[in-house]
Motif scaffolding. Structure first.
Motif, PDB file in Angstrom:
ATOM      1  N   UNK A  36       0.820  -1.210   0.000  1.00  0.00           N
ATOM      2  CA  UNK A  36       0.000   0.000   0.000  1.00  0.00           C
ATOM      3  C   UNK A  36       0.856   1.262   0.000  1.00  0.00           C
ATOM      4  N   UNK A  37       1.934   1.266   0.763  1.00  0.00           N
ATOM      5  CA  UNK A  37       2.806   2.439   0.792  1.00  0.00           C
ATOM      6  C   UNK A  37       3.436   2.675  -0.578  1.00  0.00           C
ATOM      7  N   UNK A  38       3.890   1.611  -1.220  1.00  0.00           N
ATOM      8  CA  UNK A  38       4.442   1.758  -2.572  1.00  0.00           C
ATOM      9  C   UNK A  38       3.413   2.393  -3.510  1.00  0.00           C
ATOM     10  N   UNK A  39       2.176   1.934  -3.452  1.00  0.00           N
ATOM     11  CA  UNK A  39       1.125   2.467  -4.319  1.00  0.00           C
ATOM     12  C   UNK A  39       0.868   3.937  -4.039  1.00  0.00           C
ATOM     13  N   UNK A  40       0.760   4.298  -2.768  1.00  0.00           N
ATOM     14  CA  UNK A  40       0.504   5.692  -2.386  1.00  0.00           C
ATOM     15  C   UNK A  40       1.621   6.599  -2.899  1.00  0.00           C
TER      16      UNK A  40
END
Length: 163
Positions: free
Chosen positions: A82-86
């Motif tokens: 999720x952090x990578x996507x954000x």
């Protein structure tokens, strides 16, 4: 008086992301060595603590939204993607890192940022640990071993550069 974290968040709330460590409900709910961890430290499982202890600090909740809140079940905020996507969706190339547990969650965050090639700014007076010994050891590691990949700077310098 505002904390250093608030000083940063108020400057760029829409670019702020808070991470929050959420322990397992009980040891048997955890995977692998996390189950052993929670058997040893059962007092930190969700069934044994006041649920308010895992909430974002009250002084910071006013920033969410536009700031984002990312829950994590392990030390690293990178493991679930999720952090990578954000960060990809927002075109982020620099991370300004603050937080608790210099030698655990901060370390996991910094190493993940290095692995992904982010410019990583560690705010030296806006991180802490539960023990001075390991905090000091990790500060030495960040400033020596990772000196080409981590910029260790004071909050004053960050705020001055953002002005």
């Amino acid at each position: 008086m505002r904390s250093w974290i608030e000083e940063l968040a108020v400057k760029r709330p829409e670019r702020t992301l808070f991470t929050r460590f959420i322990p397992a409900e009980r040891a048997e709910d955890a995977r692998g060595t996390w189950a052993a961890y929670y058997r040893r430290w059962a007092e930190v499982t969700l069934c044994n603590i006041d649920s308010r202890l895992v909430e974002l600090a009250p002084a910071l909740t006013r920033f969410v939204p536009p700031a984002r809140l990312l829950d994590k079940r392990v030390y690293s905020p990178w493991t679930e993607g999720e952090l990578d996507r954000i960060l990809r969706d927002t075109g982020t190339d620099t991370l300004v890192v603050t937080g608790c547990e210099t030698d655990v969650c901060v370390l996991a965050t910094v190493l993940g940022a290095i692995d992904r090639g982010f410019r990583t700014i560690l705010v030296t007076d806006a991180i802490c640990s539960s023990t001075d010994h390991t905090h000091d050891a990790l500060m030495e590691l960040y400033c020596s071993r990772f000196s080409e990949q981590v910029e260790a700077v004071s909050m004053d310098q960050v705020l001055r550069d953002w002005s």
